[in-house]
Design a protein around this motif. Structure first.
Motif, PDB file in Angstrom:
ATOM      1  N   UNK A  32     128.519  67.102 102.445  1.00  0.00           N
ATOM      2  CA  UNK A  32     128.996  66.482 103.639  1.00  0.00           C
ATOM      3  C   UNK A  32     130.364  65.900 103.418  1.00  0.00           C
ATOM      4  N   UNK A  33     130.164  64.875 102.650  1.00  0.00           N
ATOM      5  CA  UNK A  33     131.336  64.154 102.332  1.00  0.00           C
ATOM      6  C   UNK A  33     132.584  65.008 101.607  1.00  0.00           C
ATOM      7  N   UNK A  34     132.294  65.658 100.796  1.00  0.00           N
ATOM      8  CA  UNK A  34     133.539  66.418 100.171  1.00  0.00           C
ATOM      9  C   UNK A  34     133.982  67.551 101.242  1.00  0.00           C
ATOM     10  N   UNK A  35     133.280  68.045 102.104  1.00  0.00           N
ATOM     11  CA  UNK A  35     133.597  68.920 103.175  1.00  0.00           C
ATOM     12  C   UNK A  35     134.517  68.160 104.101  1.00  0.00           C
ATOM     13  N   UNK A  36     134.140  66.910 104.521  1.00  0.00           N
ATOM     14  CA  UNK A  36     134.895  66.002 105.425  1.00  0.00           C
ATOM     15  C   UNK A  36     136.285  65.727 104.819  1.00  0.00           C
TER      16      UNK A  36
ATOM     17  N   UNK B  72     135.279  65.869 110.682  1.00  0.00           N
ATOM     18  CA  UNK B  72     133.956  65.867 111.221  1.00  0.00           C
ATOM     19  C   UNK B  72     133.402  67.248 111.469  1.00  0.00           C
ATOM     20  N   UNK B  73     134.252  68.022 112.244  1.00  0.00           N
ATOM     21  CA  UNK B  73     133.908  69.465 112.729  1.00  0.00           C
ATOM     22  C   UNK B  73     133.597  70.086 111.343  1.00  0.00           C
ATOM     23  N   UNK B  74     134.627  70.144 110.333  1.00  0.00           N
ATOM     24  CA  UNK B  74     134.393  70.891 109.182  1.00  0.00           C
ATOM     25  C   UNK B  74     133.427  70.400 108.283  1.00  0.00           C
ATOM     26  N   UNK B  75     133.075  69.116 108.225  1.00  0.00           N
ATOM     27  CA  UNK B  75     131.944  68.681 107.323  1.00  0.00           C
ATOM     28  C   UNK B  75     130.639  69.284 107.773  1.00  0.00           C
ATOM     29  N   UNK B  76     130.380  69.647 109.030  1.00  0.00           N
ATOM     30  CA  UNK B  76     129.360  70.067 109.717  1.00  0.00           C
ATOM     31  C   UNK B  76     129.199  71.612 109.324  1.00  0.00           C
TER      32      UNK B  76
ATOM     33  N   UNK C 121     126.975  73.666 106.822  1.00  0.00           N
ATOM     34  CA  UNK C 121     125.832  74.533 107.173  1.00  0.00           C
ATOM     35  C   UNK C 121     126.106  75.827 106.523  1.00  0.00           C
ATOM     36  N   UNK C 122     127.158  76.325 106.228  1.00  0.00           N
ATOM     37  CA  UNK C 122     127.491  77.471 105.380  1.00  0.00           C
ATOM     38  C   UNK C 122     127.140  77.644 104.188  1.00  0.00           C
ATOM     39  N   UNK C 123     127.279  76.383 103.445  1.00  0.00           N
ATOM     40  CA  UNK C 123     126.899  76.516 102.043  1.00  0.00           C
ATOM     41  C   UNK C 123     125.374  76.237 102.053  1.00  0.00           C
ATOM     42  N   UNK C 124     124.528  75.802 102.887  1.00  0.00           N
ATOM     43  CA  UNK C 124     123.140  75.681 102.930  1.00  0.00           C
ATOM     44  C   UNK C 124     122.437  76.669 103.230  1.00  0.00           C
ATOM     45  N   UNK C 125     122.918  77.569 104.017  1.00  0.00           N
ATOM     46  CA  UNK C 125     122.805  78.833 104.525  1.00  0.00           C
ATOM     47  C   UNK C 125     122.650  80.069 103.425  1.00  0.00           C
ATOM     48  N   UNK C 126     123.565  79.718 102.485  1.00  0.00           N
ATOM     49  CA  UNK C 126     123.643  80.432 101.022  1.00  0.00           C
ATOM     50  C   UNK C 126     122.528  79.978 100.183  1.00  0.00           C
ATOM     51  N   UNK C 127     122.615  78.657 100.082  1.00  0.00           N
ATOM     52  CA  UNK C 127     121.644  78.363  98.913  1.00  0.00           C
ATOM     53  C   UNK C 127     120.131  78.166  99.270  1.00  0.00           C
ATOM     54  N   UNK C 128     120.254  77.533 100.570  1.00  0.00           N
ATOM     55  CA  UNK C 128     118.579  77.539 100.706  1.00  0.00           C
ATOM     56  C   UNK C 128     117.953  78.715 101.805  1.00  0.00           C
ATOM     57  N   UNK C 129     118.669  79.328 102.345  1.00  0.00           N
ATOM     58  CA  UNK C 129     118.012  80.357 103.290  1.00  0.00           C
ATOM     59  C   UNK C 129     118.271  81.839 102.697  1.00  0.00           C
ATOM     60  N   UNK C 130     119.304  81.946 101.642  1.00  0.00           N
ATOM     61  CA  UNK C 130     119.533  83.147 100.955  1.00  0.00           C
ATOM     62  C   UNK C 130     120.488  84.011 101.729  1.00  0.00           C
TER      63      UNK C 130
END
Length: 440
Positions: A303-307, A329-333, A337-346
């Motif tokens: 989140x921090x790095x994306x911001x 602020x828009x980009x960090x969300x 979301x994109x990265x976690x969809x890849x890592x956590x949801x496959x």
């Protein structure tokens, strides 16, 4: 030394206008009205926005002035015909180069917002004087500011790609110097291939020097050479890639294809320069070493790095700090979301990129209604950080080594993401903008 003559001669708009300030723009001659329509279109084109927005602005001015306009818009040129009850007036206009300036885009959007109520009171000459002020507005940041913004963005980008502190620090210095050099060259009007190649070579060389010093003085492992490519990601042409895709979605084929071709030119020159520099210094694009970070902590760090990544890229587009902060602020969300969809949801990378861009576009539409910032000034910086520059480089690198199999895999991944990003924004625009989703 002989003076270099301009290949694109300056248009003296004021010399065309004959009416005095007592004649409102709505009562001016067709030729004078056409100068306003053409100049507004050319200025909108110069700040990096897509053909649909350029044509929309030209049409709005034309309707207010009581004329019709038909325009053919490319990356650097506009051919338009203005028509009234008795006459037609055609003009062909062009730019010497293209770029992105979200601050001027905001000023032009404000100009367009106020134009209808002022068209019956201000003269054509007075409108041109307002446009003079916008056109002559100086950049918000100097070369060293843009170098620092690039350093912050690429440092954050490095972490999001999987790099650790060593790679982040080296990319910080490399990208900072590279974009500083590029800005100086742009100020001297150096052509596209020259400024891209030299700035990328400078960023790569600084990364190499930094990592070699760290290896010799601090005994840092050679494995940290993996972050080499992150130092040159400031040149990735996110704006033309995204606006090109949007133009294609609106069947502005000429503009869309020209913008994508322009982006491919930059990517090719940058990746080939990075590849040649890597060969010179015997660097190889190895994988990053896994970071031993717990899931919750990783999400917070992303989140921090994306911001900061989006914030830095937005500053590079000359966004005022408030606009850059909003885009961050828009980009960090959206990016987290994109990265976690890849890592956590496959999720596949293409689908995750589409959903990230879609969310970015939807949020930007809400923000535009509340604050008034141009939608594209928020969405493009927010998703530029999703553009797979690392995949592009690795694809070119392996192709250069005649390893077609690995090169094709990396380029295929890159293409899937690059296609998904504008599609996500287009889908969001179709859902939130009734004017955009119609083709009339």
């Amino acid at each position: 030394m002989s003076k270099i003559r301009k290949q694109h001669m300056t248009i003296h708009w004021h010399d065309i206008v004959q009416s005095d300030n007592s004649v409102p723009a709505t009562e001016a001659t067709l030729k004078e009205k056409a100068t306003l329509v053409g100049r507004i279109g050319l200025m909108m084109l110069s700040v990096g926005t897509g053909a649909w927005r350029v044509r929309n602005s030209m049409n709005k001015v034309s309707r207010c002035l009581g004329i019709s306009c038909s325009a053919d818009i490319g990356l650097l040129s506009i051919e338009c015909t203005c028509i009234d009850e008795n006459h037609t007036y055609t003009q062909s206009l062009s730019l010497p180069t293209t770029g992105v300036n979200t601050d001027k885009l905001t000023e032009l959007e404000l100009f367009m917002r106020d134009f209808p109520e002022k068209a019956g009171t201000l003269s054509v000459m007075q409108f041109h004087e307002v446009l003079d002020h916008i056109q002559e507005k100086k950049a918000n940041y100097k070369a060293w500011n843009l170098g620092l913004a690039s350093a912050i963005a690429c440092c954050a980008f490095t972490f999001l790609l999987g790099g650790g502190p060593v790679e982040m620090i080296c990319a910080f210095f490399g990208a900072g110097v590279g974009n500083f050099v590029r800005k100086l060259m742009l100020n001297r009007k150096i052509s596209l291939f020259g400024n891209v190649a030299v700035s990328v070579a400078a960023s790569c060389a600084v990364y190499v020097i930094t990592i070699l010093l760290a290896q010799n003085l601090l005994h840092v492992s050679a494995e940290h050479q993996a972050g080499y490519i992150c130092a040159m990601l400031f040149v990735i042409p996110g704006f033309p890639l995204i606006t090109g895709g949007i133009d294609l979605a609106k069947l502005d084929m000429r503009s869309g294809l020209e913008r994508i071709s322009y982006a491919i030119l930059i990517i090719t020159v940058a990746t080939m320069t990075g590849w040649a520099t890597a060969m010179l210094f015997r660097f190889q694009p190895a994988d990053f070493q896994p970071l031993e970070i717990q899931t919750g902590t990783m999400i917070l760090l992303r989140i921090v790095a994306s911001f900061f990544g989006v914030y830095g890229f937005s500053l590079m587009f000359n966004s005022p700090r408030k606009m850059a902060f909003t885009a961050g602020l828009i980009g960090m969300f959206a990016n987290t979301l994109r990265l976690e969809l890849i890592d956590l949801a496959g999720f596949p990378v293409g689908i995750a990129a589409f959903l990230g861009a879609f969310c970015s576009g939807c949020i930007a539409s809400v923000v535009k209604k509340k604050i008034g910032f141009p939608r594209i000034s928020l969405t493009v910086p927010a998703i530029v950080i999703m553009v797979p520059g690392l995949y592009m480089y690795r694809g070119i690198y392996y192709m250069g080594l005649s390893n077609v199999a690995d090169g094709s895999i990396w380029l295929t991944k890159a293409i899937l993401i690059v296609v998904a990003l504008p599609l996500g924004l287009v889908a969001a625009r179709l859902c939130t903008d009734s004017n955009f989703r119609h083709c009339s």
